[in-house]
Design a protein around this motif. Structure first.
Motif, PDB file in Angstrom:
ATOM      1  N   HIS A 193     107.867  59.561 -44.427  1.00  0.00           N
ATOM      2  CA  HIS A 193     107.797  60.207 -45.834  1.00  0.00           C
ATOM      3  C   HIS A 193     107.320  59.080 -47.264  1.00  0.00           C
ATOM      4  CE1 HIS A 193     108.542  63.142 -49.877  1.00  0.00           C
ATOM      5  NE2 HIS A 193     108.773  61.426 -50.216  1.00  0.00           N
ATOM      6  N   ALA A 239     117.842  60.903 -58.977  1.00  0.00           N
ATOM      7  CA  ALA A 239     117.649  60.588 -57.921  1.00  0.00           C
ATOM      8  C   ALA A 239     118.578  60.355 -57.389  1.00  0.00           C
ATOM      9  CB  ALA A 239     116.322  60.596 -57.785  1.00  0.00           C
ATOM     10  N   LYS A 277     110.888  65.530 -60.640  1.00  0.00           N
ATOM     11  CA  LYS A 277     110.535  64.673 -58.975  1.00  0.00           C
ATOM     12  C   LYS A 277     109.827  64.217 -58.431  1.00  0.00           C
ATOM     13  CE  LYS A 277     112.119  68.642 -56.518  1.00  0.00           C
ATOM     14  NZ  LYS A 277     111.418  69.751 -58.107  1.00  0.00           N
ATOM     15  N   LYS A 278     108.218  64.417 -59.334  1.00  0.00           N
ATOM     16  CA  LYS A 278     106.471  63.913 -59.362  1.00  0.00           C
ATOM     17  C   LYS A 278     106.862  63.996 -57.387  1.00  0.00           C
ATOM     18  CE  LYS A 278     108.606  59.515 -60.216  1.00  0.00           C
ATOM     19  NZ  LYS A 278     109.664  59.825 -60.979  1.00  0.00           N
ATOM     20  N   SER A 279     107.171  65.969 -57.213  1.00  0.00           N
ATOM     21  CA  SER A 279     106.550  66.341 -55.928  1.00  0.00           C
ATOM     22  C   SER A 279     105.967  67.891 -56.260  1.00  0.00           C
ATOM     23  CB  SER A 279     108.122  66.820 -54.826  1.00  0.00           C
ATOM     24  OG  SER A 279     109.121  67.536 -55.717  1.00  0.00           O
ATOM     25  N   SER A 323     112.451  57.913 -52.753  1.00  0.00           N
ATOM     26  CA  SER A 323     110.936  57.568 -53.661  1.00  0.00           C
ATOM     27  C   SER A 323     111.169  56.854 -55.368  1.00  0.00           C
ATOM     28  CB  SER A 323     109.945  58.798 -53.201  1.00  0.00           C
ATOM     29  OG  SER A 323     109.247  59.108 -51.833  1.00  0.00           O
ATOM     30  N   ASP A 324     111.980  58.033 -55.870  1.00  0.00           N
ATOM     31  CA  ASP A 324     112.036  57.667 -57.225  1.00  0.00           C
ATOM     32  C   ASP A 324     112.733  56.606 -57.635  1.00  0.00           C
ATOM     33  OD1 ASP A 324     111.784  58.757 -59.086  1.00  0.00           O
ATOM     34  OD2 ASP A 324     112.909  60.907 -59.076  1.00  0.00           O
ATOM     35  N   TYR A 339     116.018  67.614 -55.246  1.00  0.00           N
ATOM     36  CA  TYR A 339     115.614  66.161 -54.794  1.00  0.00           C
ATOM     37  C   TYR A 339     116.532  66.556 -53.365  1.00  0.00           C
ATOM     38  CZ  TYR A 339     114.640  63.040 -59.100  1.00  0.00           C
ATOM     39  OH  TYR A 339     114.001  62.718 -59.936  1.00  0.00           O
ATOM     40  N   GLU A 358     114.858  62.184 -49.010  1.00  0.00           N
ATOM     41  CA  GLU A 358     113.214  61.155 -49.139  1.00  0.00           C
ATOM     42  C   GLU A 358     112.709  61.095 -50.942  1.00  0.00           C
ATOM     43  OE1 GLU A 358     112.439  65.395 -46.977  1.00  0.00           O
ATOM     44  OE2 GLU A 358     114.004  63.703 -47.178  1.00  0.00           O
ATOM     45  N   THR A 359     112.264  62.020 -51.512  1.00  0.00           N
ATOM     46  CA  THR A 359     112.092  62.144 -52.750  1.00  0.00           C
ATOM     47  C   THR A 359     113.257  61.373 -53.361  1.00  0.00           C
ATOM     48  OG1 THR A 359     113.214  64.358 -53.504  1.00  0.00           O
ATOM     49  CG2 THR A 359     110.863  64.377 -52.654  1.00  0.00           C
ATOM     50  N   VAL A 361     103.772  58.221 -48.544  1.00  0.00           N
ATOM     51  CA  VAL A 361     103.689  58.397 -50.058  1.00  0.00           C
ATOM     52  C   VAL A 361     103.223  57.353 -50.679  1.00  0.00           C
ATOM     53  CG1 VAL A 361     105.658  58.579 -51.820  1.00  0.00           C
ATOM     54  CG2 VAL A 361     106.034  60.062 -51.057  1.00  0.00           C
TER      55      VAL A 361
END
Length: 497
Positions: free
Chosen positions: A197, A106, A328-330, A35-36, A28, A31-32, A201
């Motif tokens: 980000h 996260a 991470k859904k990235s 986002s989570d 992670y 920013e990710t 997103v």
């Protein structure tokens, strides 16, 4: 018949201290990770999400507060359990979760102390993961504090909702934990970088404020639409629908406007820090939440002429396994059937992007528009040569005696042969929007306008057609006010005669 011996079993329970530290390194970024946390808030039906940071105190923190449905204590404890949901289990359409790891992995990637306070049906519950405490106990035991009144951000929690609090921000201090000023500077910079980000997103959620509002330290984040759909010059193709394993993949292509058709601020905003060249390609959305962007999935190369091409792909959360969505859904991978369809999409939309650039370039070399330069294709090579038949050149050449005329035309040819092709290529590949025509002084413009006007009037073209032709090419286009003034004065003097 010989019977098989029964298998023996051994305890393989993972060591809490070792595994929970391992969860910190899934990959992670700040920013990710934020986002989570926001994904969980959206899944809980939140309409307002507030991100609160305090970096100048002795114990800096980051808090995310939402007004979602909240959790009971049992629900909270379940949510704090690593792997709280099986990724194979069906999820509701609005559910942005994946593995049941997001909240924990996260948070641990950024801090050593995670506190979650949730309020539902008038009752407040709290739970804490403290990695230092886990390291000592080596037990999968989450703390359930009785008193959380002094927790940062608790006063921001409404009648229902959830507070996620990060403390002991060891991963964000950059090794400056003992230097408060430097530590605050580093964390603030990271938070500022995360802002873009989040705008990107979640742009489809925050484009309608009544649907979702995200605030960062009291300032509402504005959506960042990567397709510039509000710009009338944006070209969009009809949406295509592809069926896959009982679900639908929706594909829609966009060609961004040329940079001259957008404000500098908007152009730079949608380009991002890496520029338009790195921002072209597919934009994959899962439940309208952006997962991955700026990639062609290996189907083609990023190029300058295709940098205006962007393709929106929408998938439901039921297709996570097909696309191999990560924790991470990235990141994601293309299913084979989708890959074949996208090859055709790429060819079509890249041609559209090229036309946007080439259309403007072709105006320079269209014989009907009196080009200053001629584009010549010979032996599979492209040459640009000054157009010696342009009125500005030919009128002056005709006024010279033969020996001087030959020298003048040789000078023009020398200018063409000295065109700095390598430098132009490097600049166009980097920042083409910064390349502008050189300006000309009043005397030079006056000579060029009068010579061109004389030829066009001699060809029996009316003034409206002449104005349209000249407005499309430089140097007239770049100095259009002066060009109009000279045309009006020249026409006026002719009429008086």
């Amino acid at each position: 018949m010989k019977q098989k011996k029964a298998s023996r079993h051994a305890d393989a329970t993972p060591h809490a201290a070792a595994l929970i530290e391992g969860l910190r390194d899934i990959g992670y970024s700040l920013e990710t990770a934020i986002s989570d946390i926001i994904d969980n808030s959206i899944t809980a039906g939140a309409r307002q999400i507030r991100i609160i940071t305090e970096t100048s105190v002795d114990e800096p923190f980051i808090a995310v507060v939402d007004d979602g449905s909240g959790m009971t204590e049992d629900e909270l404890v379940a949510a704090m359990r690593p792997g709280s949901r099986n990724p194979l289990s069906p999820r509701d359409a609005p559910d942005l979760g994946r593995f049941g790891l997001g909240l924990k992995s996260a948070s641990f990637s950024q801090c050593r102390r995670l506190t979650v306070v949730s309020r539902k049906v008038g009752k407040t519950s709290a739970a804490i993961w403290d990695l230092d405490d886990v390291a000592i106990r080596n037990e999968w035991m989450v703390q359930l504090p009785d008193d959380i009144s002094g927790s940062p951000g608790i006063d921001e929690l409404g009648n229902t909702g959830t507070l996620v609090l990060w403390q002991k921000l060891d991963r964000l201090t950059g090794g400056m934990s003992h230097n408060a000023v430097k530590r605050a500077e580093i964390i603030n910079r990271r938070i500022a970088e995360a802002e873009r980000h989040l705008r990107l997103v979640f742009h489809r959620f925050i484009e309608t404020p009544k649907r979702l509002s995200i605030e960062l330290n009291g300032r509402q984040l504005l959506p960042l639409d990567p397709f510039a759909t509000s710009n009338p010059a944006t070209i969009s193709d009809p949406e295509e629908v592809l069926s896959l394993n009982g679900s639908e993949v929706k594909i829609k292509s966009f060609t961004l406007p040329h940079h001259r058709q957008m404000s500098t601020t908007d152009w730079e905003d949608i380009a991002g820090p890496e520029g338009h060249l790195k921002s072209q390609g597919f934009y994959l959305y899962r439940g309208e939440r952006l997962i991955l962007h700026g990639t062609w999935f290996g189907l083609c190369r990023q190029s300058e002429l295709s940098k205006l091409s962007r393709v929106r792909i929408d998938i439901p959360n039921s297709m996570d396994a097909d696309w191999k969505i990560d924790v991470k859904k990235s990141s994601a991978q293309l299913p084979p059937v989708v890959r074949d369809r996208l090859r055709n999409v790429i060819e079509r939309i890249q041609n559209g992007s090229k036309r946007t650039y080439l259309k403007r370039g072709q105006k320079m070399v269209d014989n009907k528009r009196l080009p200053m330069w001629n584009r010549i294709l010979a032996d599979d090579k492209i040459h640009y040569k000054p157009n010696i038949d342009h009125p500005a050149f030919s009128a002056f050449a005709d006024s010279l005696p033969p020996d001087l005329r030959r020298g003048f035309l040789n000078c023009i040819a020398l200018v063409g042969a000295s065109l700095p092709v390598e430098a132009l290529h490097a600049d166009m590949a980097g920042t083409p929007e910064q390349i502008v025509p050189d300006s000309v002084d009043e005397d030079t413009l006056d000579q060029a306008v009068k010579a061109t006007l004389s030829v066009l009037l001699g060809a029996n073209k009316d003034i409206n057609e002449i104005m349209a032709l000249m407005k499309d090419v430089d140097p007239f286009r770049s100095a259009w006010d002066g060009t109009q003034r000279i045309i009006a004065a020249t026409i006026g003097s002719k009429e008086k005669k």
